[in-house]
Design a protein around this motif. Structure first.
Motif, PDB file in Angstrom:
ATOM      1  N   GLN A  84       3.975   2.149  -1.090  1.00 15.07           N
ATOM      2  CA  GLN A  84       4.665   1.766  -2.537  1.00 15.07           C
ATOM      3  C   GLN A  84       3.544   2.242  -3.727  1.00 15.07           C
ATOM      4  O   GLN A  84       3.905   3.050  -4.053  1.00 15.07           O
ATOM      5  CB  GLN A  84       5.587   0.212  -3.166  1.00 15.07           C
ATOM      6  CG  GLN A  84       6.094  -0.540  -3.107  1.00 15.07           C
ATOM      7  CD  GLN A  84       7.238   0.358  -3.695  1.00 15.07           C
ATOM      8  OE1 GLN A  84       6.334   1.342  -4.442  1.00 15.07           O
ATOM      9  NE2 GLN A  84       8.772   0.646  -3.058  1.00 15.07           N
ATOM     10  N   LEU A  85       1.855   1.615  -3.613  1.00 15.79           N
ATOM     11  CA  LEU A  85       1.334   2.368  -4.454  1.00 15.79           C
ATOM     12  C   LEU A  85       0.619   3.542  -4.700  1.00 15.79           C
ATOM     13  O   LEU A  85       0.945   4.374  -5.457  1.00 15.79           O
ATOM     14  CB  LEU A  85      -0.128   1.346  -3.781  1.00 15.79           C
ATOM     15  CG  LEU A  85      -0.498  -0.117  -4.631  1.00 15.79           C
ATOM     16  CD1 LEU A  85      -1.852  -0.729  -3.914  1.00 15.79           C
ATOM     17  CD2 LEU A  85      -0.582   0.466  -5.943  1.00 15.79           C
ATOM     18  N   LYS A  86       0.770   4.146  -3.067  1.00 14.37           N
ATOM     19  CA  LYS A  86       0.863   4.991  -2.514  1.00 14.37           C
ATOM     20  C   LYS A  86       1.943   6.833  -3.442  1.00 14.37           C
ATOM     21  O   LYS A  86       1.369   7.600  -3.731  1.00 14.37           O
ATOM     22  CB  LYS A  86       0.539   5.590  -0.805  1.00 14.37           C
ATOM     23  CG  LYS A  86      -0.609   6.620  -0.197  1.00 14.37           C
ATOM     24  CD  LYS A  86      -0.312   6.193   0.704  1.00 14.37           C
ATOM     25  CE  LYS A  86      -1.154   7.647   1.425  1.00 14.37           C
ATOM     26  NZ  LYS A  86      -1.706   7.572   2.489  1.00 14.37           N
ATOM     27  N   LYS A 145       1.160  -1.485  -0.444  1.00 18.68           N
ATOM     28  CA  LYS A 145      -0.296  -0.051   0.076  1.00 18.68           C
ATOM     29  C   LYS A 145       0.704   0.834  -0.195  1.00 18.68           C
ATOM     30  O   LYS A 145       0.866   2.002  -0.557  1.00 18.68           O
ATOM     31  CB  LYS A 145      -0.848  -0.108   1.453  1.00 18.68           C
ATOM     32  CG  LYS A 145      -2.327  -0.566   0.950  1.00 18.68           C
ATOM     33  CD  LYS A 145      -3.622  -0.570   2.398  1.00 18.68           C
ATOM     34  CE  LYS A 145      -4.468  -1.055   1.735  1.00 18.68           C
ATOM     35  NZ  LYS A 145      -5.467  -0.759   3.430  1.00 18.68           N
ATOM     36  N   ASN A 194       3.240   5.515  -5.573  1.00 17.57           N
ATOM     37  CA  ASN A 194       3.406   6.013  -7.164  1.00 17.57           C
ATOM     38  C   ASN A 194       2.216   6.224  -7.663  1.00 17.57           C
ATOM     39  O   ASN A 194       2.414   6.908  -8.593  1.00 17.57           O
ATOM     40  CB  ASN A 194       2.875   4.214  -7.978  1.00 17.57           C
ATOM     41  CG  ASN A 194       4.676   2.694  -7.774  1.00 17.57           C
ATOM     42  OD1 ASN A 194       5.368   2.288  -6.958  1.00 17.57           O
ATOM     43  ND2 ASN A 194       6.051   4.110  -8.438  1.00 17.57           N
TER      44      ASN A 194
END
Lengths: 137, 137, 137, 137
Positions: free
Chosen positions: D93-95, D91, D97
């Motif tokens: 990482q996602l944020k 999560k 990206n």
DNA sequence: GTGGTCTAGACCACA
DNA sequence: GTGGTCTAGACCACT
């Protein structure tokens, strides 16, 4: 008229040298024309006078301008004397740039167009934009 | 083969980058050819390995070579992708050089000859010796 | 403010790059804001100045900051030019992360919430603390 | 099926880990399916067996596969146990990206499309291309 | 043995 | 004082 790029990796004084060279080469600044004084130009560009000073000194060394104590700096425009070394250097530079351009896919026609374009610009007494140090961008 | 000018104002690693670019562009170094290892080249040129490293890294960023950790560094030669920015830069450089050459008295014909010459050199797979090293060093 | 993980497999300079990118992206560092000088930051983080230098250089190459020799390093924030390659890369990364998240049981709704959350954070000019530091250090 | 990029800055073994993860996550490799033996795969990809070995070991540590002495390596697919830490990491990482994508001009709609796309791919049992380390390109 | 990172410390160029 | 280059030498990761 000067459009310095404060962000460029190329030092400001060097940008100034290049720009003034261009102006001289393209006859925008004519022979024996007086350049703006260091202080005035410094204020105009909101730049440290030392930086201007350095640029003028460099141009004098390279023979593009001459300075008269107490009077100011003036355009030289004579050159042509021992420019053989200069010519050799420019030609080498050109060869490098040309081969790189070809490598990157620029066509011979485009390159030739570039020459004629530049030639026209010169006779019309105009300066063009430039920047780009030898760094990548 | 490399002719570095340690006294030049141009950083060593940049000289290396330029030289290697030339070799790649002129097909002296062929696609996927292995470059000398960082340490070997460093010793050969009696230069610190870090300096070579920096040059190789820069070339990698610019897309001229690729490096693989346990294996070595290799010529890329693909390019041609989105080099539009690169092309623009080279063209600007060229314009500057051309106008300076014209100013110094080089004829249009000579410039065009320079293009065709360079073109031939490229297809004949030959490297030349120009370096334009120290800028008024 | 920086929370480096010296033990991480991710190089220090890369951690710095990532962190500073985040701060810039999230508007914590505003356009033309001056970054701490290389030496100062180095001392603050008790890290070698060369390492900071490397990070700053990388950020400059990627277009997030610009450095001026006698002055300092500053936030750029222009971008938006030819970032198509960057975009493609980020999207690929995202796809990977999304499929991994889905695999781990995160719901689509949650993912969408993540997007809107992040969007809000951005417009509110706030920085967050995520770092994802050591990858199974 | 594996499409390794020998030129990528990302180590080969890491590419293998990522690729295999993807195949497992996307159900291309099903639970308890036997992975190709180290030697066979090494020969197939003309890669050093040690590299494969290292990838398999890594996958085992991360819980994606299990190895049985004398038999081989097999897909695990259980997970979901203490994946809370994993989820948190993904999560974050996602944020990162997502905010980068938004910064680069990608629209929220596009991001949401990316999610639904990925979701569909998953249920259709397909693996997708990936590469791109955290380096610039 | 290869590329890559990091440190410590020196020196230069620019403003 | 600022960024930038270079050296010498150590250590790590990958193949």
């Amino acid at each position: 008229m000067f459009e310095l790029d404060l962000r460029s990796r190329k030092p400001i004084y060097e940008q100034l040298v290049d720009r003034l060279k261009q102006l001289i080469i393209n006859n925008v600044l004519e022979k024996d024309e007086k350049l703006p004084s260091v202080r005035v130009l410094a204020q105009q560009l909101s730049i440290n006078p030392n930086t201007i000073q350095k640029a003028y000194r460099e141009l004098e060394i390279q023979g593009y301008i001459y300075s008269v104590k107490g009077k100011g700096s003036f355009v030289n425009h004579i050159m042509m004397a021992d420019s053989s070394a200069e010519i050799k250097k420019v030609k080498e530079q050109l060869k490098k740039n040309i081969s790189e351009a070809l490598f990157l896919g620029v066509s011979v026609e485009e390159l030739e167009k570039l020459i004629t374009e530049t030639e026209v610009d010169r006779s019309v007494t105009r300066g063009d934009e430039d920047d780009s140090s030898s760094e990548r961008g």
